[in-house]
Scaffold this motif. Sequence first.
Motif, PDB file in Angstrom:
ATOM      1  N   GLU A  59       0.841  -1.205   0.000  1.00 51.28           N
ATOM      2  CA  GLU A  59       0.000   0.000   0.000  1.00 51.28           C
ATOM      3  C   GLU A  59       0.873   1.251   0.000  1.00 51.28           C
ATOM      4  OE1 GLU A  59      -3.040   2.197   3.104  1.00 51.28           O
ATOM      5  OE2 GLU A  59      -3.055   0.016   3.011  1.00 51.28           O
ATOM      6  N   ALA A  60       1.961   1.234   0.766  1.00 54.13           N
ATOM      7  CA  ALA A  60       2.870   2.383   0.797  1.00 54.13           C
ATOM      8  C   ALA A  60       3.513   2.600  -0.566  1.00 54.13           C
ATOM      9  CB  ALA A  60       3.942   2.169   1.867  1.00 54.13           C
ATOM     10  N   HIS A  61       3.873   1.516  -1.249  1.00 54.31           N
ATOM     11  CA  HIS A  61       4.464   1.674  -2.585  1.00 54.31           C
ATOM     12  C   HIS A  61       3.448   2.247  -3.559  1.00 54.31           C
ATOM     13  CE1 HIS A  61       5.630   0.363  -6.666  1.00 54.31           C
ATOM     14  NE2 HIS A  61       6.846   0.718  -6.250  1.00 54.31           N
ATOM     15  N   GLU A  62       2.216   1.775  -3.492  1.00 51.13           N
ATOM     16  CA  GLU A  62       1.178   2.314  -4.376  1.00 51.13           C
ATOM     17  C   GLU A  62       0.961   3.800  -4.117  1.00 51.13           C
ATOM     18  OE1 GLU A  62      -3.541   1.577  -5.501  1.00 51.13           O
ATOM     19  OE2 GLU A  62      -2.555   0.348  -3.983  1.00 51.13           O
ATOM     20  N   ALA A  63       0.989   4.203  -2.829  1.00 50.28           N
ATOM     21  CA  ALA A  63       0.837   5.614  -2.500  1.00 50.28           C
ATOM     22  C   ALA A  63       1.997   6.435  -3.062  1.00 50.28           C
ATOM     23  CB  ALA A  63       0.737   5.795  -0.986  1.00 50.28           C
ATOM     24  N   ALA A  64       3.207   5.897  -2.982  1.00 47.00           N
ATOM     25  CA  ALA A  64       4.374   6.625  -3.487  1.00 47.00           C
ATOM     26  C   ALA A  64       4.301   6.815  -4.998  1.00 47.00           C
ATOM     27  CB  ALA A  64       5.656   5.886  -3.115  1.00 47.00           C
ATOM     28  N   THR A  65       3.770   5.817  -5.710  1.00 50.05           N
ATOM     29  CA  THR A  65       3.658   5.952  -7.164  1.00 50.05           C
ATOM     30  C   THR A  65       2.640   7.008  -7.563  1.00 50.05           C
ATOM     31  OG1 THR A  65       1.998   4.183  -7.270  1.00 50.05           O
ATOM     32  CG2 THR A  65       4.319   3.558  -7.548  1.00 50.05           C
ATOM     33  N   GLY A  66       1.742   7.388  -6.639  1.00 47.40           N
ATOM     34  CA  GLY A  66       0.775   8.447  -6.915  1.00 47.40           C
ATOM     35  C   GLY A  66       1.112   9.748  -6.229  1.00 47.40           C
ATOM     36  N   GLY A  67       2.335   9.857  -5.725  1.00 52.06           N
ATOM     37  CA  GLY A  67       2.739  11.047  -4.999  1.00 52.06           C
ATOM     38  C   GLY A  67       3.469  12.057  -5.866  1.00 52.06           C
ATOM     39  N   SER A  68       4.307  12.854  -5.213  1.00 45.93           N
ATOM     40  CA  SER A  68       5.065  13.886  -5.919  1.00 45.93           C
ATOM     41  C   SER A  68       6.139  13.247  -6.796  1.00 45.93           C
ATOM     42  CB  SER A  68       5.712  14.831  -4.911  1.00 45.93           C
ATOM     43  OG  SER A  68       6.676  14.133  -4.140  1.00 45.93           O
ATOM     44  N   ARG A  69       6.827  14.090  -7.570  1.00 44.63           N
ATOM     45  CA  ARG A  69       7.872  13.575  -8.451  1.00 44.63           C
ATOM     46  C   ARG A  69       8.966  12.877  -7.646  1.00 44.63           C
ATOM     47  NH1 ARG A  69      10.723  17.912 -12.182  1.00 44.63           N
ATOM     48  NH2 ARG A  69      11.331  18.659 -10.100  1.00 44.63           N
ATOM     49  N   ASP A  70       9.373  13.465  -6.509  1.00 45.39           N
ATOM     50  CA  ASP A  70      10.402  12.832  -5.676  1.00 45.39           C
ATOM     51  C   ASP A  70       9.928  11.492  -5.130  1.00 45.39           C
ATOM     52  OD1 ASP A  70      12.060  14.956  -6.150  1.00 45.39           O
ATOM     53  OD2 ASP A  70      11.621  15.979  -4.252  1.00 45.39           O
ATOM     54  N   GLN A  71       8.650  11.431  -4.736  1.00 43.61           N
ATOM     55  CA  GLN A  71       8.123  10.172  -4.203  1.00 43.61           C
ATOM     56  C   GLN A  71       8.058   9.105  -5.290  1.00 43.61           C
ATOM     57  OE1 GLN A  71       4.383  11.311  -2.510  1.00 43.61           O
ATOM     58  NE2 GLN A  71       5.320  12.562  -0.911  1.00 43.61           N
ATOM     59  N   ARG A  72       7.683   9.507  -6.492  1.00 44.44           N
ATOM     60  CA  ARG A  72       7.634   8.529  -7.597  1.00 44.44           C
ATOM     61  C   ARG A  72       9.037   8.027  -7.932  1.00 44.44           C
ATOM     62  NH1 ARG A  72       4.145  12.476  -9.697  1.00 44.44           N
ATOM     63  NH2 ARG A  72       5.652  13.076 -11.307  1.00 44.44           N
ATOM     64  N   ALA A  73      10.025   8.935  -7.879  1.00 38.62           N
ATOM     65  CA  ALA A  73      11.404   8.502  -8.141  1.00 38.62           C
ATOM     66  C   ALA A  73      11.877   7.541  -7.057  1.00 38.62           C
ATOM     67  CB  ALA A  73      12.320   9.726  -8.207  1.00 38.62           C
ATOM     68  N   ALA A  74      11.520   7.839  -5.788  1.00 39.20           N
ATOM     69  CA  ALA A  74      11.901   6.946  -4.683  1.00 39.20           C
ATOM     70  C   ALA A  74      11.223   5.589  -4.831  1.00 39.20           C
ATOM     71  CB  ALA A  74      11.537   7.586  -3.352  1.00 39.20           C
ATOM     72  N   ALA A  75       9.961   5.589  -5.284  1.00 37.19           N
ATOM     73  CA  ALA A  75       9.255   4.323  -5.490  1.00 37.19           C
ATOM     74  C   ALA A  75       9.948   3.479  -6.552  1.00 37.19           C
ATOM     75  CB  ALA A  75       7.805   4.590  -5.883  1.00 37.19           C
ATOM     76  N   ASP A  76      10.415   4.113  -7.606  1.00 38.35           N
ATOM     77  CA  ASP A  76      11.141   3.382  -8.656  1.00 38.35           C
ATOM     78  C   ASP A  76      12.452   2.811  -8.110  1.00 38.35           C
ATOM     79  OD1 ASP A  76       9.178   3.901 -10.494  1.00 38.35           O
ATOM     80  OD2 ASP A  76      10.164   5.682 -11.312  1.00 38.35           O
ATOM     81  N   ARG A  77      13.171   3.615  -7.318  1.00 40.72           N
ATOM     82  CA  ARG A  77      14.448   3.139  -6.760  1.00 40.72           C
ATOM     83  C   ARG A  77      14.246   1.977  -5.810  1.00 40.72           C
ATOM     84  NH1 ARG A  77      15.300   8.594  -5.833  1.00 40.72           N
ATOM     85  NH2 ARG A  77      15.036   8.236  -3.589  1.00 40.72           N
ATOM     86  N   GLN A  78      13.189   2.016  -5.023  1.00 36.36           N
ATOM     87  CA  GLN A  78      12.985   1.011  -3.979  1.00 36.36           C
ATOM     88  C   GLN A  78      12.138  -0.167  -4.442  1.00 36.36           C
ATOM     89  OE1 GLN A  78      11.603   4.095  -1.059  1.00 36.36           O
ATOM     90  NE2 GLN A  78      13.078   3.144   0.301  1.00 36.36           N
ATOM     91  N   TRP A  79      11.689  -0.137  -5.704  1.00 32.51           N
ATOM     92  CA  TRP A  79      10.872  -1.237  -6.187  1.00 32.51           C
ATOM     93  C   TRP A  79      11.568  -2.589  -6.077  1.00 32.51           C
ATOM     94  CZ3 TRP A  79       6.437  -3.168  -6.652  1.00 32.51           C
ATOM     95  CH2 TRP A  79       6.135  -4.168  -7.572  1.00 32.51           C
ATOM     96  N   PRO A  80      12.859  -2.727  -6.424  1.00 31.07           N
ATOM     97  CA  PRO A  80      13.510  -4.036  -6.223  1.00 31.07           C
ATOM     98  C   PRO A  80      13.475  -4.498  -4.775  1.00 31.07           C
ATOM     99  CG  PRO A  80      14.837  -2.644  -7.654  1.00 31.07           C
ATOM    100  CD  PRO A  80      13.767  -1.764  -7.087  1.00 31.07           C
ATOM    101  N   ASP A  81      13.627  -3.562  -3.812  1.00 32.24           N
ATOM    102  CA  ASP A  81      13.558  -3.933  -2.397  1.00 32.24           C
ATOM    103  C   ASP A  81      12.147  -4.393  -2.024  1.00 32.24           C
ATOM    104  OD1 ASP A  81      16.222  -3.230  -2.046  1.00 32.24           O
ATOM    105  OD2 ASP A  81      15.736  -1.156  -1.532  1.00 32.24           O
ATOM    106  N   VAL A  82      11.129  -3.726  -2.585  1.00 31.57           N
ATOM    107  CA  VAL A  82       9.746  -4.117  -2.322  1.00 31.57           C
ATOM    108  C   VAL A  82       9.490  -5.528  -2.843  1.00 31.57           C
ATOM    109  CG1 VAL A  82       7.324  -3.615  -2.874  1.00 31.57           C
ATOM    110  CG2 VAL A  82       8.883  -1.744  -2.314  1.00 31.57           C
TER     111      VAL A  82
END
Length: 537
Positions: free
Chosen positions: A494-517
């Motif tokens: 749920e936190a990852h889904e929220a990050a993908t719908g957040g600000s540009r920085d949050q979307r970039a962080a979601a992309d970086r942390q996707w392998p960890d997720v």
Amino acid sequence: MRKPEPVAPPRLPIALRAAVSTAIPVLLGWAAGDIGAGLVATLGAFTSRFGIGRPYLSRGVQLAVVAVALAAAVAAGAWAADIAWLGVLTISAVAVAAVWLCTALAVGPPGAYVFVVACAAGVGVSASHLSPGRIALLVLAGGAIAWVLQMVGAAAGFRRPERAAVRHAADAVAAYLEDIGGPGQDRARHRAATALHQAWTILVNHQPLAAPPGSELARLRAATHAVHVLFADAMTTAARGQTPEPDAAGVARALGTLQAEPDTIAHRDPDRLPLGRPPILGLLRQALQTGSQTRRVMVRVAVGVPLAGYAAVGLGVDRAYWAMAAAVLVLHQGTPLWRTLRRGAERLLGTWIGLGLAAAVIVVHPQGWFLALVLALLNFAIEMLVTRNYLLASVFITATALTVGTAAHPLDPGQVGHLLLARGLDTLIGCAVGLAVYAALAGRQETRRLGDAIARTRAAIAATEPFVAAGDAVSLPARAARRDLQRATLDMLEAHEAATGGSRDQRAAADRQWPDVVAAEHASYETIAALWAIEQR
């Protein structure tokens, strides 16, 4: 290939209950010669919005608590109405407390917003010169009517909510079994895990009484246990690069409709007490811990709601509570950036359009049975639209609120114009303040949300490893660790889904942390599958 849809009860019966729950108090007030009292009692009709999809016994308890809480919120608003700053503080306190309790205890929609609206309405109905105690009793009477209408469906099928949840979970697992090896495998697995979690919540957490052996509830638990075993076996099979048996999906669906015997898949000890959710006090404490999403949302509400109220008071708006209610609507769900912006825009535009409809109703000034019919139709429209088109629902929400507020006393044309202008202005203030507070706080608050969620999932995996090593899957600590791991995994996704719908920085962080997720999710489900395999052995 059939995909399971989320459990969503048909809107028509929900809308009918809301309409009748609103009409009856108005008709009773008209018959008693006190239409104002009937309008106050309609605030208790908000009770009918809660408990949808819950088992009936649990629903009855929840609705009773909601009715009492609504009465208390309206009375608190009426008590604080005479002093502007005290009214702002009271509504703000109710908003923060409602977010805390509704989110931590998973009360479900419409959540905290309704209690804030009720408290704010208490400020408005104080003009009726009724005592806070009498206002509370009227609201409680309206809540009692809504309670009866919500519970009447039990006569047609007392276990119908439980059957629907089990069937949905079985369909989700069947869809996952059919998707193994395909591109939608991971998404289907997440849907199945979520549906199973919801089913167990309904079968265990929402059951105030024990299930006698041989009862329908016991059979539904056994069927869900067997479906869960199929799900765990499928995850193990998928991890090995294999495919499940061809008839596995059909078996899952048959279990979901109680057309297959659960013991042919897995036996569940009927004497073993099911593990429910953590204690209520524990959930409330967890919601206040640093890093909790509930705490983040509470901070936003604690800042935004009083700011909206004092801004409206400072600008001379006569009913500042409308601005506060708008701010709560924008902030209380803790949704991602773009969804929050959309909700604020929908509320603002819907309110302005709704002012035109409200003006027509106010000019006509319906009374008696005609007023009851108008309010019933407005509430019917709200419930039919609110989940599909919030902008249109806001049109009818605005018209309903203004109709209730003005029906007891006719207004001259000058007063109508002033009222509509004020309502449009304070909604603009509330939405603007809510979005500004979100922009100021959410970016910083959400920065660590996904990272914290990944860390909590890894910690939950580590907590279960000793039980896997010891071959223990049935002791109380082992089952609690497995439950907490599944909840942590769902929260992480749920936190990852929220990050993908957040600000540009949050979307970039979601992309970086996707392998960890992905790694944490796979490790989590492998651990859960191992525990289920140990239990079956």
